[in-house]
Write a protein that holds these residues in place. Structure first.
Motif, PDB file in Angstrom:
ATOM      1  N   ALA A 122      54.994 -37.017  62.109  1.00 51.99           N
ATOM      2  CA  ALA A 122      54.285 -35.793  62.486  1.00 51.99           C
ATOM      3  C   ALA A 122      52.820 -36.049  62.839  1.00 51.99           C
ATOM      4  O   ALA A 122      52.193 -35.212  63.468  1.00 51.99           O
ATOM      5  N   SER A 123      52.288 -37.198  62.471  1.00 48.20           N
ATOM      6  CA  SER A 123      50.887 -37.490  62.777  1.00 48.20           C
ATOM      7  C   SER A 123      50.723 -38.558  63.859  1.00 48.20           C
ATOM      8  O   SER A 123      49.592 -38.878  64.229  1.00 48.20           O
ATOM      9  N   ARG A 142      50.596 -35.740  71.279  1.00 52.29           N
ATOM     10  CA  ARG A 142      50.713 -34.655  70.301  1.00 52.29           C
ATOM     11  C   ARG A 142      49.412 -33.853  70.293  1.00 52.29           C
ATOM     12  O   ARG A 142      48.323 -34.408  70.240  1.00 52.29           O
ATOM     13  N   ILE A 143      49.556 -32.539  70.343  1.00 58.90           N
ATOM     14  CA  ILE A 143      48.428 -31.615  70.225  1.00 58.90           C
ATOM     15  C   ILE A 143      48.750 -30.720  69.031  1.00 58.90           C
ATOM     16  O   ILE A 143      49.571 -29.812  69.142  1.00 58.90           O
ATOM     17  N   SER A 166      53.687 -33.541  77.740  1.00 56.74           N
ATOM     18  CA  SER A 166      53.613 -34.714  78.601  1.00 56.74           C
ATOM     19  C   SER A 166      52.144 -35.045  78.834  1.00 56.74           C
ATOM     20  O   SER A 166      51.264 -34.221  78.603  1.00 56.74           O
ATOM     21  N   ARG A 167      51.859 -36.248  79.294  1.00 57.23           N
ATOM     22  CA  ARG A 167      50.467 -36.659  79.531  1.00 57.23           C
ATOM     23  C   ARG A 167      49.787 -35.776  80.577  1.00 57.23           C
ATOM     24  O   ARG A 167      48.572 -35.658  80.590  1.00 57.23           O
ATOM     25  N   CYS A 199      60.298 -41.618  66.225  1.00 55.61           N
ATOM     26  CA  CYS A 199      59.100 -40.849  66.543  1.00 55.61           C
ATOM     27  C   CYS A 199      59.187 -40.351  67.983  1.00 55.61           C
ATOM     28  O   CYS A 199      59.468 -41.133  68.895  1.00 55.61           O
ATOM     29  N   ALA A 200      58.939 -39.072  68.197  1.00 48.34           N
ATOM     30  CA  ALA A 200      59.010 -38.490  69.534  1.00 48.34           C
ATOM     31  C   ALA A 200      57.890 -38.974  70.452  1.00 48.34           C
ATOM     32  O   ALA A 200      57.999 -38.874  71.666  1.00 48.34           O
TER      33      ALA A 200
END
Length: 92
Positions: free
Chosen positions: A22-23, A39-40, A46-47, A9-10
């Motif tokens: 993906a979620s 994730r948006i 990045s944060r 997971c990225a």
């Protein structure tokens, strides 16, 4: 059979079924450290809000030279590898 394949997971750098990555929008890595990215929708950033290249996070990487500022690991922020090659990824 494909839905049971485990991939990195990225966002959290953990190994999960491909259907779940993906979620993922965890705030911590699989090991409890704070996550570098979020994730948006279908994008990752990045944060601090900088967009990251999703292709760069995959095993094959991204060969585009059009957006080098987006070539940072979504797990640790390093610029020499993507999430799949990050030393912080879940081993087993």
């Amino acid at each position: 059979a494909g839905s049971s394949a485990q991939v990195i997971c990225a966002i959290c750098l953990g190994k999960h079924p491909i259907s779940e990555v993906a979620s993922c929008n965890r705030s911590k890595l699989w090991n409890g450290q704070p996550a570098f990215s979020t994730r948006i929708g279908k994008r990752i950033q990045s944060r601090d809000g900088a967009p990251l290249c999703i292709g760069w996070q995959r095993p094959a990487g991204c060969s585009s030279r059009d957006h080098p500022e987006r070539h940072a690991c979504s797990g640790c922020g390093g610029t020499r590898h993507g999430a799949c090659d990050c030393p912080l990824t879940q081993e087993n």
